[in-house]
Design a protein around this motif. Structure first.
Motif, PDB file in Angstrom:
ATOM      1  N   ALA A 194       0.828  -1.207   0.000  1.00 49.64           N
ATOM      2  CA  ALA A 194       0.000   0.000   0.000  1.00 49.64           C
ATOM      3  C   ALA A 194       0.865   1.261   0.000  1.00 49.64           C
TER       4      ALA A 194
ATOM      5  N   ARG B 217      -1.343   4.300  -1.154  1.00 51.98           N
ATOM      6  CA  ARG B 217      -2.540   4.159  -0.318  1.00 51.98           C
ATOM      7  C   ARG B 217      -2.131   4.346   1.146  1.00 51.98           C
TER       8      ARG B 217
ATOM      9  N   LEU C 246      -4.377   2.949   4.187  1.00 48.20           N
ATOM     10  CA  LEU C 246      -4.295   1.495   4.272  1.00 48.20           C
ATOM     11  C   LEU C 246      -2.923   1.064   4.792  1.00 48.20           C
TER      12      LEU C 246
ATOM     13  N   ALA D  98      -7.756  -5.023   8.175  1.00 51.94           N
ATOM     14  CA  ALA D  98      -7.754  -3.800   7.369  1.00 51.94           C
ATOM     15  C   ALA D  98      -9.167  -3.268   7.172  1.00 51.94           C
TER      16      ALA D  98
ATOM     17  N   ALA E 183      -9.445   0.357   8.938  1.00 52.12           N
ATOM     18  CA  ALA E 183      -9.312   1.446   7.963  1.00 52.12           C
ATOM     19  C   ALA E 183     -10.604   1.593   7.177  1.00 52.12           C
TER      20      ALA E 183
ATOM     21  N   ALA F 117     -10.463   3.771   3.963  1.00 51.10           N
ATOM     22  CA  ALA F 117      -9.427   3.500   2.970  1.00 51.10           C
ATOM     23  C   ALA F 117     -10.013   2.802   1.749  1.00 51.10           C
TER      24      ALA F 117
ATOM     25  N   HIS G 131     -10.825  -0.139  -0.148  1.00 51.01           N
ATOM     26  CA  HIS G 131     -11.015  -1.523   0.269  1.00 51.01           C
ATOM     27  C   HIS G 131     -10.775  -2.523  -0.855  1.00 51.01           C
TER      28      HIS G 131
ATOM     29  N   PRO H  67      -7.586  -5.074   0.196  1.00 50.08           N
ATOM     30  CA  PRO H  67      -7.909  -6.098   1.194  1.00 50.08           C
ATOM     31  C   PRO H  67      -9.034  -7.027   0.765  1.00 50.08           C
TER      32      PRO H  67
END
Length: 300
Positions: free
Chosen positions: A46, A51, A54, A179, A183, A186, A188, A191
């Protein structure tokens, strides 16, 4: 002709000495170590792809899970110095020795990365520490599977080709679950894909264990281990389905919780299956005698 004798052990006692590892210390150590390793690798990926939210969540999960994993291991050992004694030498033929040398630097790097992120100090060194823990992440996910399968416990030893894939898949789903929970704002996508990959890997490997091991695979599908691993399949499937419902606010949180619960069921179930197989002499002797050839097996 004399009838074939049924198998029985010496005075009905177990042939193998049951491992003295404590519950929940060791199953928790297995779960937390895998979650930490996959989270660190996810955080590194990430970071490299921009990111940041994340990556930050992954660093925190990796640090917290790895430190808690070490604490669980030390508690099982009884005295902290026993863990440091394992670092005096590096023995490549010993999974325990190699695992200690994976766990110690990984935990240090993951903790340093999270501390740098929190304090804002030494950002370059913190980033390098995060990338270093990400490189060690795959080894953290799988070395405990090698550690179990290197023992004489039948259900673990006979499953040595598949256990690393089970542990790797479970680690991916657990890290994906963490995650999704930690998060919420964030992206997704990573994940979610990681969780789906982990579910597929873990369930395929467990299915192969159940079909290939025959008699020795019975502890994985019967009793308490069988119930735990059945729950694992249901929770993993539920997590995978919920993770795809991106338009629902509560879906990622429920998916994350399902993935983490599935990971716990996997580690506790596999641990319990090994203990059950060590207690029953049939799982120890019968497969050995069957491998001697036709006419040398023992009826159970």
């Amino acid at each position: 002709m004399v009838a074939r004798a049924e198998f029985r052990s010496y005075y009905g006692r177990p042939i193998l000495k049951r491992p003295t590892w404590k519950v929940p210390d060791v199953p928790g150590y297995l779960f937390l170590g895998g979650t930490a390793g996959a989270s660190a690798s996810m955080a590194a990926a990430a970071e490299l792809t921009g990111r940041r939210e994340l990556a930050g969540a992954g660093r925190w999960v990796a640090a917290a899970a790895s430190v808690t994993s070490v604490a669980a291991l030390v508690h099982d050992l009884g005295r902290p110095e026993r863990f440091t004694h394992m670092l005096r030498v590096l023995k490549p033929t010993s999974p325990l020795s190699v695992g200690s040398w994976i766990l110690a630097p990984f935990s240090a790097l993951a903790t340093a990365s999270a501390a740098s992120q929190t304090t804002g100090r030494l950002p370059r060194l913190g980033r390098l520490a995060g990338l270093g823990s990400g490189v060690l992440g795959p080894a953290m996910c799988t070395y405990t599977a090698v550690l179990l399968s290197d023992t004489a416990v039948p259900a673990w030893h006979e499953a040595y080709p598949e256990l690393p894939y089970v542990f790797a898949g479970s680690a991916l789903t657990s890290a994906a679950g963490a995650a999704l929970l930690c998060a919420p704002g964030a992206d997704h996508g990573p994940p979610t894909r990681m969780g789906l990959l982990g579910v597929g890997m873990e369930l395929a490997a467990m299915r192969r264990i159940e079909r290939r091991l025959g008699l020795v695979g019975e502890p994985y599908v019967t009793g308490r281990p069988g119930r735990l691993l059945t729950w694992n399949k249901a929770l993993a499937a539920a997590g995978a389905g919920l993770s795809l419902l991106a338009d629902r606010r509560a879906a990622p949180l429920l998916a994350g919780a399902s993935y983490l619960a599935a990971g716990l069921c996997t580690r506790f179930g596999i641990f319990a299956a090994g203990m059950a197989s060590a207690q029953d002499p049939a799982y120890v002797v019968t497969p050995q005698r069957q491998r001697l050839g036709p006419g040398r097996g023992v009826a159970t």
